[in-house]
Design an enzyme around this catalytic site. Sequence first.
Site, PDB file in Angstrom:
ATOM      1  N   CYS A 192      74.771  26.254 108.466  1.00  0.00           N
ATOM      2  CA  CYS A 192      75.039  25.031 107.698  1.00  0.00           C
ATOM      3  C   CYS A 192      73.976  24.705 106.656  1.00  0.00           C
ATOM      4  CB  CYS A 192      75.177  23.827 108.623  1.00  0.00           C
ATOM      5  SG  CYS A 192      76.402  24.023 109.917  1.00  0.00           S
ATOM      6  N   HIS A 232      72.955  19.034 105.057  1.00  0.00           N
ATOM      7  CA  HIS A 232      73.022  18.912 106.509  1.00  0.00           C
ATOM      8  C   HIS A 232      72.585  17.503 106.909  1.00  0.00           C
ATOM      9  CE1 HIS A 232      73.391  21.026 110.334  1.00  0.00           C
ATOM     10  NE2 HIS A 232      72.466  20.203 110.779  1.00  0.00           N
TER      11      HIS A 232
HETATM   12 CA   LIG Z   1      78.647  24.803 108.931  1.00  0.00          CA
END
Ligand SMILES: [Ca+2]
Length: 497
Positions: A71, A125
């Site tokens: 991510c 994130h």
């Molecule tokens: Ca992800």
Amino acid sequence: MSTKLLVSLFLAVVLLSARAAERPNVLFIASDDMRPQLGCYGDKTVKSPNLDALARHGMVFLRSYVQQALCSPSRISMLTGRYPATTGIFEIGRTLRTTMPDITTMPQHFKNNGYHCRSLGKIYHVGIDDDASWTVPAWHSRKPRNGPVGTAAVAARKKEIAEKGITAPAKGKGAVNYAVPAFDAVACGDDDLLDGDCAVNAIAQLREHAKTPEKPFFLAVGFANPHVPWVSPKKYWDIYEREKIPMAANNFLPRGAPAFAATSGMDFHWYAGVPEGDLPESFARECLHGYLAAISYVDAQVGRLVAALKETGLAKNTIIVFWSDHGYYMGEHTWWGAKHNNYEGATRNTFIISVPGMKNAGRATESIVQAVDIAPTLTELCGLPPNDGFQGRSLKPVLDDPEAKVNDAAFSWYPKGPGYLGVAMRTDKWRYVEWTKPGAKTEIELYNQAVDPQNNLNVADKPEHAKVLEVLGQRMRERFPVQTYEEPPPAVKKKDN
Ligand SMILES: [Ca+2]
């Protein structure tokens, strides 16, 4: 000041404002962990009518690759338009300013050129955001990510920890975040959960923007699904017949691959109720069912955003991008709810661009594209001055001609180990991966994508491929010198997920 100068200044201001007003808006939609399993990618099982409709008005990139299948580093790479080799961030934890304090990110470049830039939901994130990228601070919904069962499980786990006076692990079985079941069909409406609420807020933003058409916007909307836990309103589960969902056929590790490379994340196994080891078929089917339902839940939210663009009249001047931060494994290679490596299934992502009035609407392209290409593409499409820091290439030639090629390869990174840094190079035919570690022998993987699209067999040691390895290795080294990476010690406790 002379009258002539005043008139010139006035005209300059009028011209600049007129140019800003003509600039298209950008609605950038991100989805977390959504592999390219959509109707517009040829999948026959999933129900994705809204993304398929977006594809009919846009272009589907069949060979799009992120620069790291994780991510935060993937998002930082895309949002900065820089390879991880440049950002130096290969892990979840540090913000991008840690390594690049003075960088201008893609949204910041838009902000500097008169755009109102806003982030809703998961774009960077969660907990690792970048204030300088946005006009106003990033917004996050306070609606639950989980249904009542998951919410109660978290509360119970917290209570247990407090009563026993124990320190819960941050990761693994027993961690608070993993007390929730891996999937749940919740009897609720879209807006009772996080992603539906994010859509509601995004629609409100679009309506506000429609009142000030002189100021273009860059609105980034990030959905949390279909990242595990696969929690969505029950109505999205009800559109699937579980017994008809196909299962992965290659439930074995890539053959002939270095053991350290052929691994993936285990976090899925930490969720409540997930068995250790192989999943029984009935449980595996429930997982697939939950993942598909979560995709359909996101699909419906995208439909609401597109409808709001039409309703407000913004559609005619708004570029829509739909992007996922990497691919995903749902049983392939024995990996479940996972990415975390340098293979095709982890690095290939979902990517659609729709530009108002585009002549190739409804086309799909096999041109190789990278997430770092998004920054220069949107910069060009919106008529902004180029930014020298962006390392990708504008995809406008591909939008104009789906047969056009702008990249001869896509690159992805992953640290494995300990101590190895892998760089994958995906060309038209090959996936070539080099794993380097100080003081250790370099490990090579080679997959023939033409006959082995899922990377089931490493053919690097076949004598007939010696020349191919030499050529590909040279090509990679010309672009990216050998780099090492050591994971920094954990600094501040960040919100997980
Ligand atoms: Ca992800």
